[in-house]
Design a protein around this motif. Structure first.
Motif, PDB file in Angstrom:
ATOM      1  N   ALA A  78       0.831  -1.205   0.000  1.00  0.00           N
ATOM      2  CA  ALA A  78       0.000   0.000   0.000  1.00  0.00           C
ATOM      3  C   ALA A  78       0.866   1.255   0.000  1.00  0.00           C
ATOM      4  CB  ALA A  78      -0.920  -0.004   1.221  1.00  0.00           C
ATOM      5  N   LEU A  79       1.938   1.233   0.767  1.00  0.00           N
ATOM      6  CA  LEU A  79       2.837   2.385   0.833  1.00  0.00           C
ATOM      7  C   LEU A  79       3.538   2.614  -0.498  1.00  0.00           C
ATOM      8  CD1 LEU A  79       3.527   4.341   3.134  1.00  0.00           C
ATOM      9  CD2 LEU A  79       5.534   2.931   3.641  1.00  0.00           C
ATOM     10  N   THR A  80       3.921   1.521  -1.153  1.00  0.00           N
ATOM     11  CA  THR A  80       4.563   1.633  -2.468  1.00  0.00           C
ATOM     12  C   THR A  80       3.602   2.220  -3.492  1.00  0.00           C
ATOM     13  OG1 THR A  80       6.002  -0.260  -1.989  1.00  0.00           O
ATOM     14  CG2 THR A  80       5.736   0.361  -4.299  1.00  0.00           C
ATOM     15  N   GLY A  81       2.350   1.738  -3.488  1.00  0.00           N
ATOM     16  CA  GLY A  81       1.353   2.284  -4.404  1.00  0.00           C
ATOM     17  C   GLY A  81       1.110   3.768  -4.163  1.00  0.00           C
ATOM     18  N   PHE A  82       1.063   4.158  -2.896  1.00  0.00           N
ATOM     19  CA  PHE A  82       0.857   5.572  -2.572  1.00  0.00           C
ATOM     20  C   PHE A  82       2.013   6.427  -3.085  1.00  0.00           C
ATOM     21  CE2 PHE A  82       1.682   9.045   0.484  1.00  0.00           C
ATOM     22  CZ  PHE A  82       0.531   9.793   0.288  1.00  0.00           C
ATOM     23  N   ARG A  83       3.242   5.929  -2.935  1.00  0.00           N
ATOM     24  CA  ARG A  83       4.405   6.696  -3.402  1.00  0.00           C
ATOM     25  C   ARG A  83       4.415   6.817  -4.925  1.00  0.00           C
ATOM     26  NH1 ARG A  83       9.659   4.491  -0.249  1.00  0.00           N
ATOM     27  NH2 ARG A  83      10.560   6.317  -1.316  1.00  0.00           N
ATOM     28  N   LEU A  84       3.998   5.763  -5.610  1.00  0.00           N
ATOM     29  CA  LEU A  84       3.937   5.823  -7.075  1.00  0.00           C
ATOM     30  C   LEU A  84       2.868   6.805  -7.532  1.00  0.00           C
ATOM     31  CD1 LEU A  84       4.367   2.039  -7.975  1.00  0.00           C
ATOM     32  CD2 LEU A  84       6.048   3.871  -8.288  1.00  0.00           C
ATOM     33  N   LEU A  85       1.738   6.829  -6.837  1.00  0.00           N
ATOM     34  CA  LEU A  85       0.676   7.780  -7.175  1.00  0.00           C
ATOM     35  C   LEU A  85       1.132   9.214  -6.959  1.00  0.00           C
ATOM     36  CD1 LEU A  85      -2.507   6.017  -5.737  1.00  0.00           C
ATOM     37  CD2 LEU A  85      -1.884   6.336  -8.146  1.00  0.00           C
ATOM     38  N   ARG A  86       2.036   9.434  -6.003  1.00  0.00           N
ATOM     39  CA  ARG A  86       2.560  10.774  -5.748  1.00  0.00           C
ATOM     40  C   ARG A  86       3.601  11.197  -6.772  1.00  0.00           C
ATOM     41  NH1 ARG A  86       5.536  11.705  -1.622  1.00  0.00           N
ATOM     42  NH2 ARG A  86       4.910  13.872  -1.319  1.00  0.00           N
ATOM     43  N   GLY A  87       3.951  10.288  -7.674  1.00  0.00           N
ATOM     44  CA  GLY A  87       4.881  10.625  -8.732  1.00  0.00           C
ATOM     45  C   GLY A  87       6.331  10.364  -8.406  1.00  0.00           C
ATOM     46  N   GLU A  88       6.602   9.591  -7.370  1.00  0.00           N
ATOM     47  CA  GLU A  88       7.993   9.285  -7.039  1.00  0.00           C
ATOM     48  C   GLU A  88       8.574   8.315  -8.057  1.00  0.00           C
ATOM     49  OE1 GLU A  88       8.989   8.301  -3.061  1.00  0.00           O
ATOM     50  OE2 GLU A  88       7.379   9.501  -2.186  1.00  0.00           O
ATOM     51  N   ARG A  89       9.897   8.305  -8.147  1.00  0.00           N
ATOM     52  CA  ARG A  89      10.551   7.398  -9.075  1.00  0.00           C
ATOM     53  C   ARG A  89      10.263   5.947  -8.687  1.00  0.00           C
ATOM     54  NH1 ARG A  89      16.726   9.092  -9.175  1.00  0.00           N
ATOM     55  NH2 ARG A  89      16.312   8.924  -6.930  1.00  0.00           N
ATOM     56  N   PHE A  90      10.129   5.107  -9.705  1.00  0.00           N
ATOM     57  CA  PHE A  90       9.804   3.705  -9.472  1.00  0.00           C
ATOM     58  C   PHE A  90      10.870   3.021  -8.633  1.00  0.00           C
ATOM     59  CE2 PHE A  90      10.049  -0.775 -10.696  1.00  0.00           C
ATOM     60  CZ  PHE A  90       8.763  -1.187 -10.424  1.00  0.00           C
ATOM     61  N   SER A  91      12.144   3.319  -8.926  1.00  0.00           N
ATOM     62  CA  SER A  91      13.227   2.672  -8.198  1.00  0.00           C
ATOM     63  C   SER A  91      13.194   3.021  -6.716  1.00  0.00           C
ATOM     64  CB  SER A  91      14.580   3.073  -8.800  1.00  0.00           C
ATOM     65  OG  SER A  91      14.741   4.484  -8.774  1.00  0.00           O
ATOM     66  N   SER A  92      12.870   4.293  -6.391  1.00  0.00           N
ATOM     67  CA  SER A  92      12.804   4.706  -4.994  1.00  0.00           C
ATOM     68  C   SER A  92      11.630   4.053  -4.283  1.00  0.00           C
ATOM     69  CB  SER A  92      12.689   6.229  -4.899  1.00  0.00           C
ATOM     70  OG  SER A  92      13.805   6.862  -5.484  1.00  0.00           O
ATOM     71  N   ALA A  93      10.491   4.014  -4.953  1.00  0.00           N
ATOM     72  CA  ALA A  93       9.292   3.462  -4.329  1.00  0.00           C
ATOM     73  C   ALA A  93       9.398   1.960  -4.140  1.00  0.00           C
ATOM     74  CB  ALA A  93       8.065   3.805  -5.172  1.00  0.00           C
ATOM     75  N   ILE A  94       9.951   1.270  -5.126  1.00  0.00           N
ATOM     76  CA  ILE A  94      10.006  -0.187  -5.062  1.00  0.00           C
ATOM     77  C   ILE A  94      11.092  -0.668  -4.118  1.00  0.00           C
ATOM     78  CG2 ILE A  94      11.683  -0.719  -6.859  1.00  0.00           C
ATOM     79  CD1 ILE A  94       8.220  -2.342  -6.437  1.00  0.00           C
ATOM     80  N   GLY A  95      12.097   0.185  -3.847  1.00  0.00           N
ATOM     81  CA  GLY A  95      13.197  -0.222  -2.982  1.00  0.00           C
ATOM     82  C   GLY A  95      12.734  -0.589  -1.586  1.00  0.00           C
ATOM     83  N   GLY A  96      11.836   0.238  -1.023  1.00  0.00           N
ATOM     84  CA  GLY A  96      11.322  -0.051   0.308  1.00  0.00           C
ATOM     85  C   GLY A  96      10.545  -1.359   0.349  1.00  0.00           C
TER      86      GLY A  96
END
Length: 230
Positions: A78-96
């Protein structure tokens, strides 16, 4: 009117006319430079690294280990999806997400909740060995990074002040890594999962910011001494 009065009147008139013709323009504005915390993701980055840890420990207090793992991965997704929706880079969001998935996998394999923190413990030891070792061989890691950023053409080790600055910066990073390993390894050995979570949060972003400030100081000092200013 005397000659002196006439001269003073003429100077006052010329000055007033000049002020009317060239009104002062707006003062130049400069955008404030982002802080070290901002460059590391800001308060949101701290939250992203804290929430999965808190959720894991809280869930483990009430649920079975299998359910705790499931809840942790669900929250990470859920946190990863939220970060992607906010426009963060995929690599940063998926790392966590990958970090939580690997940690949860180790817990599922060993059957021990404290192993959720095992990767961080050994990563801290590896970081200490690399940073402290680079100082011992007179090639501090922050100096190598600075030279790489600036084209790799500067003889930065020949400047004693620059070398000393990078020794200090790299030792600051080594101190952070070493402190993390010692504290977390001791808590791991005494089987204190709750305090492991507290140590991970308290010794995470706050100490990283402090070490990063020293590294930024060393970078600026090197640039000032070795890079020609325009």
């Amino acid at each position: 009117m005397t000659v002196t009065d006439q001269n003073q009147h003429r100077r006052h008139h010329d000055r007033a006319g000049h002020d009317e013709e060239t009104p002062p323009g707006p003062l130049p504005t400069t955008d404030p430079k982002p802080s070290v915390l901002d460059q590391m993701g800001g308060p949101a980055g701290f939250v992203y690294s804290t929430v999965p840890v808190v959720v894991f420990v809280a869930a483990h207090a009430f649920l079975s280990l299998a359910m705790t793992i499931g809840v942790s991965i669900a929250v990470a997704l859920a946190l990863t999806g939220f970060r992607l929706l906010r426009g963060e880079r995929f690599s940063s969001a998926i790392g966590g997400l990958l970090g939580i998935a690997v940690a949860a996998g180790i817990v599922a394999w060993t059957g021990s909740a404290k192993d959720f923190f095992l990767i961080g413990i050994w990563a801290a030891l590896a970081g200490f060995v690399v940073t402290f070792g680079s100082v011992l061989v007179r090639r501090p890691l922050s100096g190598l990074a600075w030279n790489l950023v600036h084209g790799g053409t500067h003889d930065w080790r020949a400047d004693k002040a620059v070398l000393r600055a990078h020794d200090i910066a790299t030792l600051a990073a080594a101190l952070v890594f070493g402190a993390r390993f010692v504290v977390k390894e001791w808590l791991y050995l005494v089987d204190s999962t709750g305090w492991l979570a507290f140590a991970k949060i308290a010794m995470g972003t706050p100490l990283t910011v402090l070490a990063a400030l020293v590294v930024v100081w060393a970078f600026r000092r090197s640039t000032k001494r070795l890079v020609p200013q325009a």
